[in-house]
Each structure stands twice: as C-alpha cells, then as structure tokens.
Design a protein around this motif. Structure first.
Motif, PDB file in Angstrom:
ATOM      1  N   SER A   1     -11.639  16.755  62.119  1.00  0.00           N
ATOM      2  CA  SER A   1     -12.211  15.491  61.462  1.00  0.00           C
ATOM      3  C   SER A   1     -13.066  14.719  62.222  1.00  0.00           C
ATOM      4  N   ARG A   2     -13.990  13.951  61.749  1.00  0.00           N
ATOM      5  CA  ARG A   2     -14.782  13.011  62.657  1.00  0.00           C
ATOM      6  C   ARG A   2     -14.692  11.662  62.060  1.00  0.00           C
ATOM      7  N   VAL A   3     -14.955  10.634  62.925  1.00  0.00           N
ATOM      8  CA  VAL A   3     -15.086   9.192  62.342  1.00  0.00           C
ATOM      9  C   VAL A   3     -16.627   8.953  63.092  1.00  0.00           C
ATOM     10  N   SER A   4     -17.513   9.039  62.546  1.00  0.00           N
ATOM     11  CA  SER A   4     -18.960   8.812  63.188  1.00  0.00           C
ATOM     12  C   SER A   4     -18.973   7.396  63.628  1.00  0.00           C
ATOM     13  N   ALA A   5     -18.482   6.513  63.069  1.00  0.00           N
ATOM     14  CA  ALA A   5     -18.702   5.064  63.576  1.00  0.00           C
ATOM     15  C   ALA A   5     -17.970   4.952  65.148  1.00  0.00           C
ATOM     16  N   LYS A   6     -16.909   5.782  65.193  1.00  0.00           N
ATOM     17  CA  LYS A   6     -16.550   5.731  66.453  1.00  0.00           C
ATOM     18  C   LYS A   6     -16.814   6.846  67.479  1.00  0.00           C
ATOM     19  N   ASN A   7     -17.643   7.776  66.812  1.00  0.00           N
ATOM     20  CA  ASN A   7     -18.199   8.950  67.691  1.00  0.00           C
ATOM     21  C   ASN A   7     -17.149   9.748  68.202  1.00  0.00           C
ATOM     22  N   THR A   8     -15.998   9.796  67.245  1.00  0.00           N
ATOM     23  CA  THR A   8     -14.473  10.446  67.911  1.00  0.00           C
ATOM     24  C   THR A   8     -14.408  11.725  66.810  1.00  0.00           C
ATOM     25  N   VAL A   9     -13.915  12.647  67.364  1.00  0.00           N
ATOM     26  CA  VAL A   9     -13.785  13.843  66.621  1.00  0.00           C
ATOM     27  C   VAL A   9     -12.231  14.200  66.950  1.00  0.00           C
ATOM     28  N   TYR A  10     -11.772  14.444  65.869  1.00  0.00           N
ATOM     29  CA  TYR A  10     -10.213  14.596  65.945  1.00  0.00           C
ATOM     30  C   TYR A  10      -9.539  16.167  65.783  1.00  0.00           C
ATOM     31  N   LEU A  11      -8.427  16.673  66.431  1.00  0.00           N
ATOM     32  CA  LEU A  11      -8.013  17.871  66.113  1.00  0.00           C
ATOM     33  C   LEU A  11      -6.490  17.745  65.895  1.00  0.00           C
ATOM     34  N   GLN A  12      -6.170  17.918  64.378  1.00  0.00           N
ATOM     35  CA  GLN A  12      -4.807  17.531  63.904  1.00  0.00           C
ATOM     36  C   GLN A  12      -4.175  18.967  63.816  1.00  0.00           C
ATOM     37  N   MET A  13      -3.122  19.075  64.688  1.00  0.00           N
ATOM     38  CA  MET A  13      -2.379  20.349  65.027  1.00  0.00           C
ATOM     39  C   MET A  13      -0.861  20.355  64.387  1.00  0.00           C
ATOM     40  N   ASN A  14      -0.792  20.962  63.374  1.00  0.00           N
ATOM     41  CA  ASN A  14       0.543  20.881  62.956  1.00  0.00           C
ATOM     42  C   ASN A  14       1.381  22.169  62.732  1.00  0.00           C
ATOM     43  N   SER A  15       2.729  22.271  62.751  1.00  0.00           N
ATOM     44  CA  SER A  15       3.302  23.552  62.832  1.00  0.00           C
ATOM     45  C   SER A  15       2.970  24.337  64.207  1.00  0.00           C
ATOM     46  N   LEU A  16       3.097  23.457  65.158  1.00  0.00           N
ATOM     47  CA  LEU A  16       2.483  23.961  66.563  1.00  0.00           C
ATOM     48  C   LEU A  16       3.531  25.406  66.882  1.00  0.00           C
ATOM     49  N   LYS A  17       2.956  26.254  67.542  1.00  0.00           N
ATOM     50  CA  LYS A  17       3.699  27.479  68.231  1.00  0.00           C
ATOM     51  C   LYS A  17       3.371  27.628  69.525  1.00  0.00           C
ATOM     52  N   PRO A  18       4.189  28.396  70.004  1.00  0.00           N
ATOM     53  CA  PRO A  18       4.266  28.617  71.691  1.00  0.00           C
ATOM     54  C   PRO A  18       2.801  29.069  71.985  1.00  0.00           C
ATOM     55  N   GLU A  19       2.494  30.128  71.227  1.00  0.00           N
ATOM     56  CA  GLU A  19       1.109  30.654  71.323  1.00  0.00           C
ATOM     57  C   GLU A  19      -0.033  29.745  71.027  1.00  0.00           C
ATOM     58  N   ASP A  20       0.056  28.409  70.831  1.00  0.00           N
ATOM     59  CA  ASP A  20      -0.961  27.596  70.813  1.00  0.00           C
ATOM     60  C   ASP A  20      -1.200  26.930  72.261  1.00  0.00           C
ATOM     61  N   THR A  21      -0.138  27.043  73.195  1.00  0.00           N
ATOM     62  CA  THR A  21      -0.323  26.606  74.352  1.00  0.00           C
ATOM     63  C   THR A  21      -1.652  27.080  74.888  1.00  0.00           C
ATOM     64  N   ALA A  22      -2.352  25.865  75.501  1.00  0.00           N
ATOM     65  CA  ALA A  22      -3.604  25.977  76.061  1.00  0.00           C
ATOM     66  C   ALA A  22      -4.185  24.983  76.729  1.00  0.00           C
ATOM     67  N   VAL A  23      -5.144  25.099  77.540  1.00  0.00           N
ATOM     68  CA  VAL A  23      -6.130  23.622  77.659  1.00  0.00           C
ATOM     69  C   VAL A  23      -7.165  23.642  76.695  1.00  0.00           C
ATOM     70  N   TYR A  24      -7.073  22.508  75.843  1.00  0.00           N
ATOM     71  CA  TYR A  24      -7.913  22.347  74.718  1.00  0.00           C
ATOM     72  C   TYR A  24      -9.200  21.755  75.165  1.00  0.00           C
ATOM     73  N   HIS A  25     -10.568  22.102  75.211  1.00  0.00           N
ATOM     74  CA  HIS A  25     -11.551  21.541  75.509  1.00  0.00           C
ATOM     75  C   HIS A  25     -12.382  21.134  74.359  1.00  0.00           C
ATOM     76  N   CYS A  26     -12.838  19.830  74.329  1.00  0.00           N
ATOM     77  CA  CYS A  26     -14.032  19.271  73.496  1.00  0.00           C
ATOM     78  C   CYS A  26     -15.315  19.887  73.930  1.00  0.00           C
ATOM     79  N   TYR A  27     -16.188  20.198  72.879  1.00  0.00           N
ATOM     80  CA  TYR A  27     -17.655  20.675  73.436  1.00  0.00           C
ATOM     81  C   TYR A  27     -18.706  19.703  72.209  1.00  0.00           C
TER      82      TYR A  27
END
Length: 119
Positions: A70-96
């Motif tokens: 999701s994105r809040v344009s007024a804040k120039n911010t984008v979010y990644l909500q991650m639910n039900s996380l799994k061990p295979e989600d382990t990583a470095v997450y990069h915004c682009y």
C-alpha cells in the motif's frame, strides 16, 4: 534523484506479522512504480510486490494472500504488510522505485532491511 529508506525489519516467529516501510524523498513526483524485492542468501533478488503511480498493484503468487502493498502518497511512503510469515520469507527486503527520465526510466534502490523468520 530519489532516496529510499526502509524500516521495519526484524526477527519474528513463523506465523507472525511484520510491516515494512519505505520512505521516499527527493524528486518523488517522477516515480512511476514503487515496490519491494527480496534477496535470500545465495539467491537472486526477486520481485515481491509493487504499486504504480496510478494505483495498480502487483503481488507475486508466492506471497499473494499473505503480503499486501500500500502507499500513502501524502507521506511518500509505501508499506509492505507481511502476514503469516514463513521461514522461507527470510531475506533482505529492498525497496525500489522506477523513476521517469524523459524517454526512459531509472531504478533507485534502498539499502535494504533484514527480515528473519524463525521456525
């Protein structure tokens, strides 16, 4: 130029949630697409989710139903909500961000935030 700063990573147990934030600054009006990649140890960097300036959302199948972007344009911010996380989600997450430069685009990257999911 666009600067991207991620936050929100950490260590969580499987099944829990995390929300990553990416704050964009600079010439943000020229951003066409903003989103997230992730890179696990020894693996290539893969797209996770993105959102266009027009609001079109893309989430890859491997996380669909668990992750939302999701994105809040007024804040120039984008979010990644991650639910039900799994061990295979382990990583470095990069915004682009893909930025419009006359007849082409330029990609900017954040420094990344580590997400570790324990079993």
């Amino acid at each position: 130029q666009v600067q991207l700063v991620e936050s929100g990573g950490g260590l969580v147990q499987a099944g829990k949630s995390l929300r990553l934030s990416c704050a964009a600054s600079g010439s943000t009006a020229g951003i066409l697409v903003i989103g997230w990649y992730r890179q696990a140890p020894g693996k290539q960097r893969d797209l996770v989710a993105s959102i266009s300036s027009g609001g079109k959302i893309h989430v890859v199948d491997s996380v669909k139903g668990r992750f939302t972007v999701s994105r809040v344009s007024a804040k120039n911010t984008v979010y990644l909500q991650m639910n039900s996380l799994k061990p295979e989600d382990t990583a470095v997450y990069h915004c682009y961000a893909d930025y419009n430069v006359t007849t082409t685009t330029r990609r900017f990257w954040g420094q990344g935030t580590q997400v570790t999911v324990s079993s």
